[in-house]
Design a protein around this motif. Structure first.
Motif, short mmCIF file in Angstrom:
data_model
loop_
_atom_site.label_atom_id
_atom_site.label_comp_id
_atom_site.label_asym_id
_atom_site.label_seq_id
_atom_site.Cartn_x
_atom_site.Cartn_y
_atom_site.Cartn_z
N ALA A 168 0.85 -1.19 0.00
CA ALA A 168 0.00 0.00 0.00
C ALA A 168 0.89 1.24 0.00
O ALA A 168 1.75 1.40 0.86
N GLN A 169 0.66 2.11 -0.96
CA GLN A 169 1.47 3.32 -1.10
C GLN A 169 0.85 4.49 -0.35
O GLN A 169 -0.37 4.67 -0.37
N LEU A 170 1.70 5.30 0.29
CA LEU A 170 1.20 6.46 1.04
C LEU A 170 1.60 7.78 0.39
O LEU A 170 0.79 8.69 0.27
N THR A 171 2.87 7.91 -0.01
CA THR A 171 3.32 9.14 -0.67
C THR A 171 3.87 8.82 -2.05
O THR A 171 4.45 7.75 -2.26
N GLN A 172 3.72 9.75 -2.99
CA GLN A 172 4.07 9.47 -4.38
C GLN A 172 5.02 10.48 -5.00
O GLN A 172 5.22 10.48 -6.22
N THR A 173 5.61 11.34 -4.19
CA THR A 173 6.68 12.22 -4.67
C THR A 173 7.74 12.32 -3.58
O THR A 173 7.52 11.91 -2.43
N ASP A 174 8.87 12.87 -3.93
CA ASP A 174 9.85 13.24 -2.92
C ASP A 174 9.24 14.31 -2.03
O ASP A 174 8.40 15.10 -2.47
N GLY A 175 9.68 14.34 -0.77
CA GLY A 175 9.09 15.29 0.17
C GLY A 175 10.02 16.40 0.60
O GLY A 175 9.70 17.15 1.53
N THR A 176 11.17 16.54 -0.09
CA THR A 176 12.13 17.56 0.32
C THR A 176 12.07 18.80 -0.57
O THR A 176 11.63 18.74 -1.72
N PHE A 177 12.55 19.90 0.00
CA PHE A 177 12.61 21.17 -0.71
C PHE A 177 14.03 21.70 -0.68
O PHE A 177 14.78 21.46 0.28
#
Length: 330
Positions: free
Chosen positions: A106-115
């Protein structure tokens, strides 16, 4: 007439009794290990706080492992039943010859989360401005570092030749090292990035998530034996996650912040909402729990570019979409 009435009442009482027993028997206690505590995982906290797991007969015991290696150790040693961690860790474990394969279900996030955060304002920032700078990067082999390098290479920047790259700082110490050190640029998650901007310690100038495209950045995974032994619990777990994903999509950043505030007591609610809104805007929260093949291939490309792909693992070996597909179909 009296006999039929008696039998009807008896049948009703038996039905209530059986239903109650079935509900009790169906309750599962799940030890869930998250790799870190992050606003990036907002849908998970929503699932807990809104009672979606409870509705599915699941009691969640949440633990924060603070690191991918520690999270996987907890999962493999039965210290956790399910882990929320980057998909790359399942590939590392597979390459080490684990007898009980770790499966992404099960996937929760679908992009990188850093800035990308700079010490000084950069109103006319171009990625080539990074060349020759001191760049405080993330842990070698982790998704933030690999996505960071991937994005830089897309902009014709060789991170190891064109930057003074620092990668020897522990994840938890990176914000402090940037604030007090000589680094000109850093990769930061929310809410730290927004906090730094508000406090004048840095300025958000780009998003690695927007630049890198969709990738299975954080997924729920478990051992293959767990899926074989208790597929219904995995399905009920996924159903709760999907409920939370739908809720997050339909509600405002402020509403989400109100729900997950207990997990971030040191962060003001307006800062929480601003961070959530930033993630919603760049579609970081997966809209459903399915990890698709294109995302998996993008993950492997990113790992390969970073020189961290130990072997080419086929999509079907480490990804189970059947559970998520059944949940969505129902």
């Amino acid at each position: 007439m009296k006999k039929r009435l008696f039998l009807a009442l008896l049948s009703g009482m038996l039905l209530i009794f059986v239903s109650a027993c079935g509900s009790e028997a169906g309750t599962s206690n799940i030890k869930l290990a998250e790799v870190t505590r992050s606003i990036f995982y907002a849908p998970q906290y929503v699932a807990i706080e809104k009672g979606f797991f409870e509705e599915e007969g699941i009691n969640i015991e949440l633990q924060t492992a603070w690191g991918g290696d520690k999270t996987m150790t907890a999962l493999l040693s039965d210290g956790a039943d399910i882990a929320l961690v980057g998909s790359e860790t399942s590939i590392y474990v597979h390459a080490q010859g684990s007898k009980d394969t770790v499966i992404n279900f099960a996937q929760l996030t679908q992009t990188d989360g850093t800035f990308l955060v700079a010490k000084e304002p950069k109103p006319d920032f171009k990625w080539t401005d990074l060349k020759g700078s001191i760049f405080l990067g993330q842990r070698i082999g982790g998704m933030p570092q690999m996505v960071g390098e991937y994005v830089l290479k897309q902009h014709n920047i060789n991170p190891h030749a064109d930057l003074d790259l620092i990668q020897n700082v522990d994840f938890g110490n990176i914000p402090g090292a940037f604030a007090s050190g000589d680094a000109e640029y850093v990769q930061l998650f929310e809410p730290t990035a927004s906090k730094f901007e508000k406090e004048g310690k840095g300025h958000i100038i780009a998003s690695f998530g927007e630049e890198s495209g969709h990738v299975p950045y954080t997924t729920f995974m478990t051992k293959e034996s767990f899926l074989n032994d208790d597929p219904q619990t995995a399905k009920r777990f996924t159903k709760a996650v999907y409920k939370a994903q739908n809720w997050v999509q339909k509600n405002s950043a402020q509403d989400i912040a109100d729900v997950i505030q207990p997990y971030f007591e040191d962060t003001k609610k307006d800062m929480l909402a601003a961070s959530i809104e930033r993630y919603k805007k760049q579609e970081s929260f997966a809209t459903d729990p399915i990890l698709d093949k294109e995302e998996w291939n993008n993950l492997k490309n990113i790992m390969n570019e970073a020189g961290e792909l130990p072997e080419d693992v086929p999509y079907g070996d480490l990804v189970n979409t059947q559970i998520a597909e059944e949940v969505i179909g129902n």
